[in-house]
Write an enzyme that holds these catalytic residues in place. Structure first.
Site, short mmCIF file in Angstrom:
data_model
loop_
_atom_site.label_atom_id
_atom_site.label_comp_id
_atom_site.label_asym_id
_atom_site.label_seq_id
_atom_site.Cartn_x
_atom_site.Cartn_y
_atom_site.Cartn_z
N HIS A 56 -11.28 -5.42 8.77
CA HIS A 56 -11.76 -5.21 7.40
C HIS A 56 -13.14 -4.56 7.38
O HIS A 56 -13.87 -4.71 6.41
CB HIS A 56 -11.85 -6.54 6.64
N GLU A 77 0.81 -1.23 0.00
CA GLU A 77 0.00 0.00 0.00
C GLU A 77 0.84 1.28 0.00
O GLU A 77 0.45 2.28 -0.59
CB GLU A 77 -0.97 0.01 1.18
#
Lengths: 326, 326
Positions: free
Chosen positions: A130, A61
């Site tokens: 998540h 990321e």
């Protein structure tokens, strides 16, 4: 062109239309190409635009956000995907210290037309790492536009606005809304940043809510209407900049405010909105402004617990009834 | 070494540029030290004295359109691109005509007109950005390369690894030069890093690695020139480890007492400027008097730049709000 699309399909449609419109636009992220996205929200883009413009990245990321910044400096208009908004945690530096500050620290030598997209929010059983509504992590960072579209139409238009914007925009796509259907008009004018939507008119209580909570507020509005209570539902659509004026205009009618936020209250946009309105428009209130948020806990996995974690439509209705006691 | 680089190593056509550039950085930072001592530098500042040959040798290979990203120890790298010493002094003094309008400071020298895309105060964070700039250049087929300097300490931060991996898998035109000055802030390399040859990191990312004497300006110029050629020809990135030393501590608050006795002296004996002056004399390119004339001339240039910067105006208060977003 006008088409019936889901929220999920509206994402691919907006990205595709922007890739079509400007050769400088590129799109990359983890599994966005060959796999069509973890949520199938970018299906078909690789096949349509090829591997030069639609790229799968390593699971990196920091490199994804950094690459978007560098590519923007070099003259591209990157769209980068962070698969789950929770993963902002592993690229926080690139977003907060780099992307958001580049223009300021260089006195405007560099502007970064970067769109960062990420799947946001709870309700689908993904567990604590998540499922977070991550927008509040970025709410006090100057230099970023933050968008939280709740419908297929808004998702399409906001994504197009974001890609055409010369400054960074973070678009939170709510994963519990991917199946929502809407009518997408690809010729509709670009939606300006920071413009709220008055979703439903009413004169008794102003309810401000985003994404999943906006839909629950509308559900509550139906329930309350049967009791003769008419609430006004405002979806700010953008958290930065925030359309305070739309809320003030509504409060002038209702004098009562409920702000519904998915996620814990501390350090959030909802509390900040209430603070600003109290400071500048105290005279508009006939009742104490009310926050309805998730409890100050991580998002639990169990369906029963996750349901309890998320503010519900009946919770919204109850809060409105409470406000009307004043 | 290829024939063409042997020819360039003779340096008859470039020695003045290289010498002046190294002298400019050395004298610039002498003044920065004095300014700091007089309380005119806010926060801290990180000097690169002793490392001039690495940045000057590498930046001598930049062409218009190329991009260079550097660390917070970036005065030398940015000046080596041709940035104005007056604007650089003005930035350190927080003045309006500074490189970044006084909004960046010593750690954020940026000058896009010379390809200096940013000096970064977060260790390693500029590497994904430099890799992204290379992606932009590759995508636009501009023929540009992206050059990044980074410290030995940054080879242990995640962004370094994500950046190198992405550069490797996308075969990007990026050249990363590790300025191995043997200390990550206050800690000697051996205390933090289980390998002694940092260039070995390149192997795990499928990237070509090179080692160079970072205090030999011509050697750096050669190895970077070859790496740039490979990058421009589509042959991917290179990681170069340049062996060098900073004469000063990490920042101005660090007297460098952790250095073993005699270490600094041994490196002062390898001062890159004096070594280059000796080489010019040996090769009968320029004698002591000619080099002395260059010292005088660059010294006068720096003195004038400092004077101009000191006379420059402070930023207007409203500049605070400019270049955030929108």
């Amino acid at each position: 062109m006008i088409r019936e699309l889901t929220y999920r399909e509206a994402i691919a449609s907006a990205i595709g239309d922007e890739l079509e419109a400007d050769p400088r636009t590129v799109f990359f992220g983890e599994d966005v190409g060959a796999a069509g996205g973890a949520f199938k929200s970018t299906v078909g883009l690789l096949e349509r635009f090829g591997g030069e413009r639609v790229r799968d990245t390593p699971i990196s990321e920091q490199a994804i956000v950094g690459a978007a910044i560098g590519a923007a400096i070099a003259g591209l208009r990157p769209i980068a995907e962070i698969m789950f908004a929770d993963f902002v945690g592993v690229c926080f530096d690139q977003i907060v210290n780099q992307l958001a500050k580049y223009r300021y620290m260089t006195a405007g030598q560099v502007r970064l037309p970067v769109t960062l997209r990420m799947a946001n929010g709870a309700g689908a059983g993904f567990g604590a790492q998540h499922s977070q509504a991550a927008e509040n992590w970025l709410i006090n960072v100057p230099g970023l536009y933050l968008a939280t579209p709740a419908t297929a139409e808004d998702t399409y238009r906001i994504l197009r606005t974001a890609v055409q914007c010369d400054d960074p925009v973070v678009v939170f796509e709510h994963k519990n809304l991917f199946g929502l259907k809407g009518t997408i008009d690809s010729t509709a004018p670009v939606l300006p940043v920071g413009k709220a939507d008055v979703v439903r008119s009413g004169e008794h209580v102003t309810v401000v809510a985003t994404q999943q909570m906006r839909h629950r507020a509308v559900e509550a509005a139906e329930e309350l209407a049967a009791e003769g209570i008419h609430i006004e539902v405002i979806d700010p659509r953008w958290l930065t900049p925030f359309d305070d004026a739309a809320v003030v205009a509504s409060l002038q009618k209702t004098s009562r405010l409920l702000v519904v936020q998915e996620g814990p209250a501390p350090g959030g946009w909802a509390g900040a909105l209430v603070a600003r309105l109290c400071a500048h428009h105290f005279e508009l209130f006939d009742a104490p402004p009310r926050l309805l948020t998730s409890p100050f806990t991580p998002v639990p996995y169990s369906g029963v617990l996750e349901d309890a974690w998320l503010p519900s439509a009946p919770d919204v209705a109850d809060c409105c009834r409470e406000l009307l006691k004043y | 070494m290829t024939a063409v680089y042997e020819a360039q190593a003779r340096c008859e056509d470039i020695w003045e540029t290289l010498l002046d550039s190294m002298l400019r950085i050395r004298y610039f930072e002498n003044e920065v030290k004095a300014l700091f001592g007089s309380g005119l530098v806010r926060g801290s500042t990180h000097l690169c004295q002793g490392q001039e040959a690495t940045v000057v040798g590498a930046c001598s290979r930049l062409r218009p359109g190329d991009m260079m990203a550097s660390t917070y120890r970036g005065h030398g790298a940015v000046l080596a691109t041709g940035a104005s010493p007056t604007a650089a002094f003005a930035e350190i003094l927080g003045r309006d005509p500074g490189l970044c309008g006084g909004k960046g400071g010593s750690m954020h020298f940026t000058d896009l007109t010379h390809g200096a895309i940013g000096s970064n105060a977060i260790v390693g964070a500029h590497l994904p950005i430099a890799v992204g700039a290379a992606f932009g250049a590759q995508h636009l087929k501009s023929g540009a390369v992206s050059l990044a300097f980074t410290g030995d300490g940054s080879t242990n931060i995640g962004a370094f690894h994500e950046a190198l991996n992405l550069a490797g898998i996308w075969k990007l035109p990026v050249v990363i030069v590790i300025e191995n000055n043997h200390y990550g802030e206050y800690s000697p390399l051996a205390a933090t890093t289980p390998i002694s040859a940092l260039v070995d990191r390149a192997k795990s990312y499928g990237i070509r690695g090179e080692v160079v004497d970072g205090n030999d300006v011509l050697a750096v110029r050669n190895v970077v020139g070859e790496a740039f050629d490979r990058a421009r020809d589509g042959n991917g990135p290179t990681l170069i480890e340049a062996d060098t030393y900073r004469f000063e501590g990490h920042s101005r608050s660090d007297p460098g007492k952790y250095r073993p006795p005699g270490e600094l002296e041994s490196w002062l004996a390898r001062d890159p400027i004096e070594r280059f002056a000796d080489l010019l004399k040996e090769r009968e390119i320029a004698g002591t008097e000619i080099v002395e004339a260059h010292r005088q001339q660059v010294g006068a240039e720096i003195a004038a730049a400092l004077q101009a910067a000191k006379a420059a105006p402070e930023p207007q208060p409203e500049r605070l709000y400019e270049d955030v977003i929108g």
